[in-house]
Design a protein around this motif. Sequence first.
Motif, PDB file in Angstrom:
ATOM      1  N   GLY A   9      -4.627 -21.993   6.711  1.00 12.54           N
ATOM      2  CA  GLY A   9      -4.207 -23.378   6.541  1.00 12.54           C
ATOM      3  C   GLY A   9      -5.327 -24.375   6.304  1.00 12.54           C
ATOM      4  O   GLY A   9      -5.077 -25.570   6.203  1.00 12.54           O
ATOM      5  N   ALA A  10      -6.562 -23.914   6.219  1.00 11.28           N
ATOM      6  CA  ALA A  10      -7.694 -24.825   5.996  1.00 11.28           C
ATOM      7  C   ALA A  10      -7.752 -25.244   4.525  1.00 11.28           C
ATOM      8  O   ALA A  10      -7.442 -24.467   3.632  1.00 11.28           O
ATOM      9  N   ASP A  11      -8.159 -26.472   4.276  1.00  7.61           N
ATOM     10  CA  ASP A  11      -8.368 -26.957   2.917  1.00  7.61           C
ATOM     11  C   ASP A  11      -9.784 -26.572   2.512  1.00  7.61           C
ATOM     12  O   ASP A  11     -10.763 -27.103   3.052  1.00  7.61           O
ATOM     13  N   VAL A  12      -9.900 -25.618   1.588  1.00  5.88           N
ATOM     14  CA  VAL A  12     -11.196 -25.093   1.175  1.00  5.88           C
ATOM     15  C   VAL A  12     -11.570 -25.524  -0.248  1.00  5.88           C
ATOM     16  O   VAL A  12     -12.463 -24.943  -0.852  1.00  5.88           O
ATOM     17  N   THR A  13     -10.933 -26.544  -0.756  1.00  4.75           N
ATOM     18  CA  THR A  13     -11.203 -27.009  -2.106  1.00  4.75           C
ATOM     19  C   THR A  13     -12.688 -27.326  -2.256  1.00  4.75           C
ATOM     20  O   THR A  13     -13.247 -28.123  -1.510  1.00  4.75           O
ATOM     21  N   GLY A  14     -13.321 -26.664  -3.208  1.00  3.11           N
ATOM     22  CA  GLY A  14     -14.737 -26.898  -3.483  1.00  3.11           C
ATOM     23  C   GLY A  14     -15.694 -26.237  -2.506  1.00  3.11           C
ATOM     24  O   GLY A  14     -16.912 -26.320  -2.679  1.00  3.11           O
ATOM     25  N   ALA A  15     -15.182 -25.562  -1.470  1.00  2.00           N
ATOM     26  CA  ALA A  15     -16.063 -24.888  -0.507  1.00  2.00           C
ATOM     27  C   ALA A  15     -16.750 -23.706  -1.181  1.00  2.00           C
ATOM     28  O   ALA A  15     -16.155 -23.010  -2.007  1.00  2.00           O
ATOM     29  N   ASP A  16     -18.007 -23.471  -0.843  1.00  2.00           N
ATOM     30  CA  ASP A  16     -18.821 -22.434  -1.467  1.00  2.00           C
ATOM     31  C   ASP A  16     -18.886 -21.205  -0.569  1.00  2.00           C
ATOM     32  O   ASP A  16     -19.491 -21.253   0.504  1.00  2.00           O
ATOM     33  N   PHE A  17     -18.269 -20.105  -1.032  1.00  5.98           N
ATOM     34  CA  PHE A  17     -18.264 -18.855  -0.287  1.00  5.98           C
ATOM     35  C   PHE A  17     -19.086 -17.776  -0.981  1.00  5.98           C
ATOM     36  O   PHE A  17     -18.930 -16.594  -0.695  1.00  5.98           O
ATOM     37  N   ARG A  18     -19.975 -18.168  -1.882  1.00  5.08           N
ATOM     38  CA  ARG A  18     -20.812 -17.173  -2.546  1.00  5.08           C
ATOM     39  C   ARG A  18     -21.768 -16.544  -1.531  1.00  5.08           C
ATOM     40  O   ARG A  18     -22.188 -17.193  -0.584  1.00  5.08           O
ATOM     41  N   ASN A  19     -22.075 -15.288  -1.760  1.00  2.27           N
ATOM     42  CA  ASN A  19     -23.049 -14.550  -0.943  1.00  2.27           C
ATOM     43  C   ASN A  19     -22.686 -14.457   0.543  1.00  2.27           C
ATOM     44  O   ASN A  19     -23.558 -14.258   1.384  1.00  2.27           O
ATOM     45  N   VAL A  20     -21.389 -14.592   0.863  1.00  4.84           N
ATOM     46  CA  VAL A  20     -20.958 -14.428   2.251  1.00  4.84           C
ATOM     47  C   VAL A  20     -21.137 -12.964   2.642  1.00  4.84           C
ATOM     48  O   VAL A  20     -20.890 -12.063   1.852  1.00  4.84           O
ATOM     49  N   HIS A  21     -21.596 -12.728   3.884  1.00  6.21           N
ATOM     50  CA  HIS A  21     -21.898 -11.378   4.365  1.00  6.21           C
ATOM     51  C   HIS A  21     -20.832 -10.829   5.296  1.00  6.21           C
ATOM     52  O   HIS A  21     -20.185 -11.571   6.018  1.00  6.21           O
ATOM     53  N   TRP A  22     -20.722  -9.530   5.275  1.00  2.00           N
ATOM     54  CA  TRP A  22     -19.970  -8.777   6.268  1.00  2.00           C
ATOM     55  C   TRP A  22     -21.023  -7.930   6.967  1.00  2.00           C
ATOM     56  O   TRP A  22     -21.617  -7.051   6.375  1.00  2.00           O
ATOM     57  N   CYS A  23     -21.299  -8.206   8.227  1.00  2.00           N
ATOM     58  CA  CYS A  23     -22.375  -7.539   8.956  1.00  2.00           C
ATOM     59  C   CYS A  23     -21.820  -6.576   9.991  1.00  2.00           C
ATOM     60  O   CYS A  23     -20.781  -6.828  10.592  1.00  2.00           O
ATOM     61  N   ALA A  24     -22.542  -5.493  10.197  1.00  2.00           N
ATOM     62  CA  ALA A  24     -22.158  -4.531  11.230  1.00  2.00           C
ATOM     63  C   ALA A  24     -22.824  -4.940  12.541  1.00  2.00           C
ATOM     64  O   ALA A  24     -24.048  -4.907  12.655  1.00  2.00           O
ATOM     65  N   ALA A  82     -14.398 -11.301  -2.874  1.00  2.00           N
ATOM     66  CA  ALA A  82     -13.408 -12.390  -2.845  1.00  2.00           C
ATOM     67  C   ALA A  82     -12.092 -11.894  -2.249  1.00  2.00           C
ATOM     68  O   ALA A  82     -11.454 -12.606  -1.456  1.00  2.00           O
ATOM     69  N   ASP A  83     -11.679 -10.666  -2.607  1.00  2.00           N
ATOM     70  CA  ASP A  83     -10.432 -10.120  -2.059  1.00  2.00           C
ATOM     71  C   ASP A  83     -10.511  -9.936  -0.543  1.00  2.00           C
ATOM     72  O   ASP A  83      -9.556 -10.242   0.173  1.00  2.00           O
ATOM     73  N   GLU A  84     -11.648  -9.454  -0.034  1.00  2.00           N
ATOM     74  CA  GLU A  84     -11.808  -9.304   1.415  1.00  2.00           C
ATOM     75  C   GLU A  84     -11.752 -10.662   2.105  1.00  2.00           C
ATOM     76  O   GLU A  84     -11.119 -10.813   3.148  1.00  2.00           O
ATOM     77  N   LEU A  85     -12.428 -11.636   1.524  1.00  2.00           N
ATOM     78  CA  LEU A  85     -12.416 -12.973   2.121  1.00  2.00           C
ATOM     79  C   LEU A  85     -11.002 -13.525   2.204  1.00  2.00           C
ATOM     80  O   LEU A  85     -10.601 -14.069   3.228  1.00  2.00           O
ATOM     81  N   ARG A  86     -10.246 -13.380   1.116  1.00  2.00           N
ATOM     82  CA  ARG A  86      -8.864 -13.880   1.120  1.00  2.00           C
ATOM     83  C   ARG A  86      -8.031 -13.163   2.182  1.00  2.00           C
ATOM     84  O   ARG A  86      -7.281 -13.781   2.925  1.00  2.00           O
ATOM     85  N   ARG A  87      -8.159 -11.848   2.221  1.00  2.00           N
ATOM     86  CA  ARG A  87      -7.337 -11.039   3.121  1.00  2.00           C
ATOM     87  C   ARG A  87      -7.703 -11.276   4.588  1.00  2.00           C
ATOM     88  O   ARG A  87      -6.828 -11.528   5.421  1.00  2.00           O
ATOM     89  N   TYR A  88      -8.968 -11.205   4.917  1.00  2.00           N
ATOM     90  CA  TYR A  88      -9.360 -11.214   6.325  1.00  2.00           C
ATOM     91  C   TYR A  88      -9.539 -12.605   6.924  1.00  2.00           C
ATOM     92  O   TYR A  88      -9.529 -12.759   8.144  1.00  2.00           O
ATOM     93  N   THR A  89      -9.706 -13.628   6.096  1.00  2.00           N
ATOM     94  CA  THR A  89      -9.779 -14.988   6.641  1.00  2.00           C
ATOM     95  C   THR A  89      -8.407 -15.647   6.665  1.00  2.00           C
ATOM     96  O   THR A  89      -8.277 -16.765   7.123  1.00  2.00           O
ATOM     97  N   ARG A  90      -7.403 -14.962   6.120  1.00  2.00           N
ATOM     98  CA  ARG A  90      -6.011 -15.424   6.096  1.00  2.00           C
ATOM     99  C   ARG A  90      -5.840 -16.730   5.319  1.00  2.00           C
ATOM    100  O   ARG A  90      -5.090 -17.608   5.712  1.00  2.00           O
ATOM    101  N   ASN A  91      -6.593 -16.823   4.202  1.00  2.00           N
ATOM    102  CA  ASN A  91      -6.515 -18.012   3.359  1.00  2.00           C
ATOM    103  C   ASN A  91      -6.640 -17.573   1.914  1.00  2.00           C
ATOM    104  O   ASN A  91      -7.538 -16.782   1.596  1.00  2.00           O
ATOM    105  N   PRO A  92      -5.789 -18.078   1.004  1.00  2.00           N
ATOM    106  CA  PRO A  92      -5.901 -17.688  -0.401  1.00  2.00           C
ATOM    107  C   PRO A  92      -7.147 -18.265  -1.078  1.00  2.00           C
ATOM    108  O   PRO A  92      -7.475 -17.888  -2.193  1.00  2.00           O
ATOM    109  N   LEU A  93      -7.848 -19.157  -0.414  1.00  2.00           N
ATOM    110  CA  LEU A  93      -9.094 -19.760  -0.891  1.00  2.00           C
ATOM    111  C   LEU A  93      -8.944 -20.415  -2.257  1.00  2.00           C
ATOM    112  O   LEU A  93      -9.847 -20.364  -3.095  1.00  2.00           O
ATOM    113  N   ILE A  94      -7.815 -21.083  -2.454  1.00  2.00           N
ATOM    114  CA  ILE A  94      -7.543 -21.768  -3.715  1.00  2.00           C
ATOM    115  C   ILE A  94      -8.497 -22.957  -3.865  1.00  2.00           C
ATOM    116  O   ILE A  94      -8.636 -23.774  -2.949  1.00  2.00           O
TER     117      ILE A  94
END
Length: 190
Positions: free
Chosen positions: A146-161, A173-185
């Motif tokens: 439900g967050a408004d992510v218009t214009g937010a920059d998610f480039r180079n986001v990491h998934w760390c162990a 991008a698909d992982e970010l959409r799925r696991y953050t529960r936001n379509p990131l429109i």
Amino acid sequence: MFVHALAAVVALRCIGCDMHGQDLHGRDLHGGTYIGVDMRNTNLRNADLRDVRFVGVDLSSGNLEGADLRGATFTGVDFGDAMLGSVRIERCIGCSFSGAKLAWANLSNADVVGSDFRHSDLRNANFNGASLCNGRDPGHCADLEGADVTGADFRNVHWCAFFVQHDCRPATADELRRYTRNPLIGAILP
């Protein structure tokens, strides 16, 4: 004079204090430790919070715009409905930003694993290079539902162990959409 100086020293280490609604605008609080403190509705605008340690602090509905947060750490902090526009956050594990106003906030290269950003204003926030997820469990990802992510920059986001920076990989991008529960429109994606 002595009482005022003593109050300043006590404020740098505060455990279970009630600082609800205080005006600390522009105050120098750098290096302090705040554990279990009620700081709801507190004005920390333009305050010097460098290297401050916040643990279990309620900063909901507070104003931190323009605060210097370099080196500050946040663990289990509630930022619900707080005003954080244009701040820089480096590390906030498992924090609640639910409903917070974070437009233009700088979270680049920040560790915000497991943090709650539900229904926040994240317009034009910079998450470039941030760590949003860790381990093998998607439940350890930041929640952006439900967050408004218009214009937010998610480039180079990491998934760390397991919070180890050298053991990270780029998130898709698909992982970010799925696991953050936001379509990131409207967001800038990898």
